[in-house]
Scaffold this motif. Structure first.
Motif, PDB file in Angstrom:
ATOM      1  N   TYR A 143       6.320   2.123   3.760  1.00 14.79           N
ATOM      2  CA  TYR A 143       5.817   3.500   3.726  1.00 14.79           C
ATOM      3  C   TYR A 143       4.432   3.529   3.078  1.00 14.79           C
ATOM      4  CZ  TYR A 143      10.823   4.458   4.217  1.00 14.79           C
ATOM      5  OH  TYR A 143      12.118   4.487   4.654  1.00 14.79           O
ATOM      6  N   ARG A 144       3.709   4.633   3.349  1.00 14.11           N
ATOM      7  CA  ARG A 144       2.478   4.966   2.630  1.00 14.11           C
ATOM      8  C   ARG A 144       2.775   6.218   1.802  1.00 14.11           C
ATOM      9  NH1 ARG A 144       0.736   3.913   7.898  1.00 14.11           N
ATOM     10  NH2 ARG A 144      -0.526   2.038   8.055  1.00 14.11           N
ATOM     11  N   TYR A 145       2.120   6.323   0.634  1.00 18.16           N
ATOM     12  CA  TYR A 145       2.323   7.472  -0.250  1.00 18.16           C
ATOM     13  C   TYR A 145       1.175   8.456  -0.059  1.00 18.16           C
ATOM     14  CZ  TYR A 145       2.804  10.066  -4.643  1.00 18.16           C
ATOM     15  OH  TYR A 145       2.938  11.052  -5.592  1.00 18.16           O
ATOM     16  N   VAL A 146       1.484   9.745   0.141  1.00 16.53           N
ATOM     17  CA  VAL A 146       0.434  10.745   0.364  1.00 16.53           C
ATOM     18  C   VAL A 146      -0.439  10.944  -0.867  1.00 16.53           C
ATOM     19  CG1 VAL A 146       1.670  11.952   2.204  1.00 16.53           C
ATOM     20  CG2 VAL A 146       1.930  12.720  -0.159  1.00 16.53           C
ATOM     21  N   GLY A 147       0.048  10.560  -2.036  1.00 13.94           N
ATOM     22  CA  GLY A 147      -0.731  10.673  -3.267  1.00 13.94           C
ATOM     23  C   GLY A 147      -1.813   9.612  -3.405  1.00 13.94           C
ATOM     24  N   ASP A 148      -1.795   8.592  -2.543  1.00 16.73           N
ATOM     25  CA  ASP A 148      -2.869   7.604  -2.492  1.00 16.73           C
ATOM     26  C   ASP A 148      -3.887   8.124  -1.487  1.00 16.73           C
ATOM     27  OD1 ASP A 148      -1.487   5.953  -4.230  1.00 16.73           O
ATOM     28  OD2 ASP A 148      -0.741   4.610  -2.671  1.00 16.73           O
ATOM     29  N   THR A 149      -5.021   8.586  -1.978  1.00 19.96           N
ATOM     30  CA  THR A 149      -6.014   9.171  -1.090  1.00 19.96           C
ATOM     31  C   THR A 149      -7.190   8.235  -0.820  1.00 19.96           C
ATOM     32  OG1 THR A 149      -7.047  10.250  -2.988  1.00 19.96           O
ATOM     33  CG2 THR A 149      -5.429  11.538  -1.719  1.00 19.96           C
ATOM     34  N   ASP A 150      -7.302   7.165  -1.615  1.00 25.52           N
ATOM     35  CA  ASP A 150      -8.379   6.190  -1.425  1.00 25.52           C
ATOM     36  C   ASP A 150      -7.810   4.784  -1.447  1.00 25.52           C
ATOM     37  OD1 ASP A 150     -10.675   7.932  -1.320  1.00 25.52           O
ATOM     38  OD2 ASP A 150     -10.412   8.262  -3.476  1.00 25.52           O
ATOM     39  N   ALA A 151      -8.503   3.886  -0.781  1.00 20.35           N
ATOM     40  CA  ALA A 151      -8.110   2.479  -0.776  1.00 20.35           C
ATOM     41  C   ALA A 151      -8.019   1.968  -2.212  1.00 20.35           C
ATOM     42  CB  ALA A 151      -9.125   1.661   0.004  1.00 20.35           C
ATOM     43  N   GLY A 152      -7.041   1.106  -2.452  1.00 19.15           N
ATOM     44  CA  GLY A 152      -6.892   0.495  -3.765  1.00 19.15           C
ATOM     45  C   GLY A 152      -6.077   1.300  -4.755  1.00 19.15           C
ATOM     46  N   GLN A 153      -5.671   2.505  -4.395  1.00 17.99           N
ATOM     47  CA  GLN A 153      -4.844   3.298  -5.303  1.00 17.99           C
ATOM     48  C   GLN A 153      -3.383   2.864  -5.189  1.00 17.99           C
ATOM     49  OE1 GLN A 153      -5.604   7.404  -4.234  1.00 17.99           O
ATOM     50  NE2 GLN A 153      -7.302   7.518  -5.699  1.00 17.99           N
ATOM     51  N   MET A 154      -2.655   3.047  -6.272  1.00 19.85           N
ATOM     52  CA  MET A 154      -1.244   2.686  -6.320  1.00 19.85           C
ATOM     53  C   MET A 154      -0.493   3.774  -7.092  1.00 19.85           C
ATOM     54  SD  MET A 154       0.040  -1.199  -7.051  1.00 19.85           S
ATOM     55  CE  MET A 154       0.230  -1.096  -8.814  1.00 19.85           C
ATOM     56  N   ASN A 155      -0.748   5.039  -6.715  1.00 21.53           N
ATOM     57  CA  ASN A 155      -0.185   6.183  -7.431  1.00 21.53           C
ATOM     58  C   ASN A 155       1.312   6.353  -7.223  1.00 21.53           C
ATOM     59  OD1 ASN A 155      -2.738   6.899  -8.444  1.00 21.53           O
ATOM     60  ND2 ASN A 155      -3.239   7.930  -6.521  1.00 21.53           N
ATOM     61  N   GLY A 156       1.872   5.715  -6.214  1.00 22.55           N
ATOM     62  CA  GLY A 156       3.307   5.834  -5.956  1.00 22.55           C
ATOM     63  C   GLY A 156       4.149   4.820  -6.713  1.00 22.55           C
ATOM     64  N   GLN A 157       3.498   3.889  -7.411  1.00 23.12           N
ATOM     65  CA  GLN A 157       4.222   2.825  -8.109  1.00 23.12           C
ATOM     66  C   GLN A 157       5.185   3.400  -9.144  1.00 23.12           C
ATOM     67  OE1 GLN A 157       4.621  -0.178  -7.452  1.00 23.12           O
ATOM     68  NE2 GLN A 157       5.014  -1.365  -9.268  1.00 23.12           N
ATOM     69  N   GLY A 158       6.475   3.097  -8.980  1.00 21.41           N
ATOM     70  CA  GLY A 158       7.495   3.521  -9.934  1.00 21.41           C
ATOM     71  C   GLY A 158       7.928   4.971  -9.801  1.00 21.41           C
ATOM     72  N   LYS A 159       7.453   5.701  -8.777  1.00 24.71           N
ATOM     73  CA  LYS A 159       7.853   7.106  -8.607  1.00 24.71           C
ATOM     74  C   LYS A 159       9.371   7.220  -8.523  1.00 24.71           C
ATOM     75  CE  LYS A 159       4.068   9.607  -8.136  1.00 24.71           C
ATOM     76  NZ  LYS A 159       3.669  10.542  -9.122  1.00 24.71           N
ATOM     77  N   ASP A 160       9.903   8.138  -9.300  1.00 23.54           N
ATOM     78  CA  ASP A 160      11.342   8.407  -9.331  1.00 23.54           C
ATOM     79  C   ASP A 160      12.149   7.135  -9.618  1.00 23.54           C
ATOM     80  OD1 ASP A 160      10.825  11.114  -8.673  1.00 23.54           O
ATOM     81  OD2 ASP A 160      10.804  10.597  -6.529  1.00 23.54           O
ATOM     82  N   GLN A 161      11.512   6.145 -10.156  1.00 22.45           N
ATOM     83  CA  GLN A 161      12.121   4.838 -10.436  1.00 22.45           C
ATOM     84  C   GLN A 161      12.817   4.267  -9.204  1.00 22.45           C
ATOM     85  OE1 GLN A 161      14.536   5.562 -13.926  1.00 22.45           O
ATOM     86  NE2 GLN A 161      12.746   5.672 -15.245  1.00 22.45           N
ATOM     87  N   GLN A 162      12.245   4.573  -8.009  1.00 16.54           N
ATOM     88  CA  GLN A 162      12.821   4.102  -6.753  1.00 16.54           C
ATOM     89  C   GLN A 162      11.777   3.622  -5.758  1.00 16.54           C
ATOM     90  OE1 GLN A 162      15.969   6.684  -5.126  1.00 16.54           O
ATOM     91  NE2 GLN A 162      15.835   7.804  -7.039  1.00 16.54           N
ATOM     92  N   TRP A 163      10.511   3.955  -5.980  1.00 13.29           N
ATOM     93  CA  TRP A 163       9.441   3.608  -5.053  1.00 13.29           C
ATOM     94  C   TRP A 163       8.514   2.591  -5.714  1.00 13.29           C
ATOM     95  CZ3 TRP A 163       9.384   5.130  -0.095  1.00 13.29           C
ATOM     96  CH2 TRP A 163      10.206   6.216   0.264  1.00 13.29           C
ATOM     97  N   TYR A 164       8.267   1.480  -5.006  1.00 11.71           N
ATOM     98  CA  TYR A 164       7.439   0.421  -5.578  1.00 11.71           C
ATOM     99  C   TYR A 164       6.512  -0.173  -4.520  1.00 11.71           C
ATOM    100  CZ  TYR A 164      10.698   0.828  -9.393  1.00 11.71           C
ATOM    101  OH  TYR A 164      11.443   1.334 -10.418  1.00 11.71           O
ATOM    102  N   ALA A 165       5.298  -0.484  -4.961  1.00 12.22           N
ATOM    103  CA  ALA A 165       4.393  -1.209  -4.083  1.00 12.22           C
ATOM    104  C   ALA A 165       5.098  -2.501  -3.689  1.00 12.22           C
ATOM    105  CB  ALA A 165       3.077  -1.496  -4.798  1.00 12.22           C
ATOM    106  N   VAL A 166       4.913  -2.915  -2.448  1.00 10.92           N
ATOM    107  CA  VAL A 166       5.639  -4.082  -1.946  1.00 10.92           C
ATOM    108  C   VAL A 166       4.804  -5.347  -2.117  1.00 10.92           C
ATOM    109  CG1 VAL A 166       4.900  -3.828   0.477  1.00 10.92           C
ATOM    110  CG2 VAL A 166       7.102  -4.875  -0.037  1.00 10.92           C
ATOM    111  N   SER A 167       5.468  -6.420  -2.507  1.00 12.36           N
ATOM    112  CA  SER A 167       4.819  -7.722  -2.663  1.00 12.36           C
ATOM    113  C   SER A 167       4.791  -8.432  -1.307  1.00 12.36           C
ATOM    114  CB  SER A 167       5.585  -8.570  -3.677  1.00 12.36           C
ATOM    115  OG  SER A 167       6.765  -9.091  -3.092  1.00 12.36           O
ATOM    116  N   PRO A 168       4.053  -9.522  -1.183  1.00 15.91           N
ATOM    117  CA  PRO A 168       3.992 -10.238   0.094  1.00 15.91           C
ATOM    118  C   PRO A 168       5.335 -10.807   0.564  1.00 15.91           C
ATOM    119  CG  PRO A 168       2.221 -10.948  -1.358  1.00 15.91           C
ATOM    120  CD  PRO A 168       3.118 -10.051  -2.160  1.00 15.91           C
TER     121      PRO A 168
END
Length: 177
Positions: A143-168
């Motif tokens: 998924y993409r997070y709507v709260g990330d409005t620019d490249a390089g942002q990671m504003n969704g990290q840890g949201k609701d303790q269920q959403w995490y940026a994905v590793s390779p």
């Protein structure tokens, strides 16, 4: 003229062979899980099945970036962070984010294939969402997070303790160190 056609045909064959080798089999395995409201299906990416008439440049590009002290986060061709949801399930891939959830967390849908840099291609796949392929990594729908409005942002990290940026590898991104 004939020589030019032979060169073009050879080049097209080579590109097709490389794409097929890198993306795995064309098997499509579908099943229904205990929650029949969310279809369960996995499929290896098969460039031949969805071979675009346009050049491969139309494919989604995934890359790995180090951001905010992480060991590596997967981003799309625009540098936007991709996320996984703990309520989803891998192997077989199953998405649970639906309805209102998809207004905040946009499923990463693919049409013309995927190119990956720094990611093992065998970990890429799709799950069917309303008849269209949603990209998975390590079995996890992305998924993409709507709260990330620019490249390089990671504003969704840890949201609701269920959403995490994905590793390779498809796991939750972890702090580097």
């Amino acid at each position: 003229m004939i020589r030019q056609h032979m060169v073009l045909a050879s080049a097209a064959g080579l590109v097709s062979a490389l794409l097929l080798t890198g993306c795995g089999s064309a098997n499509d395995v579908s099943s229904t899980g205990p929650d029949s409201s969310a279809p369960v299906a996995t499929a290896a990416l098969d460039p031949a099945a969805s071979a675009p008439a346009a050049p491969a440049a139309t494919a989604t590009l995934l890359t790995v970036r180090e951001m905010k002290g992480t060991a590596g986060v997967v981003t799309d061709d625009k540098g936007m962070t991709l996320y996984r949801y703990d309520k989803d399930r891998p192997n077989p891939s199953k998405w649970t984010c639906a309805g209102q959830c998809t207004k905040t967390w946009k499923p990463v849908m693919v049409q013309d294939g995927v190119r990956a840099e720094g990611i093992e291609k065998s970990l890429l796949g799709t799950v069917h969402r309303d008849g269209k392929p949603q990209l998975t990594l390590g079995g996890w729908p992305l998924y993409r997070y709507v709260g990330d409005t620019d490249a390089g942002q990671m504003n969704g990290q840890g949201k609701d303790q269920q959403w995490y940026a994905v590793s390779p590898t498809g796991r939750k991104s972890t702090p580097s160190g």
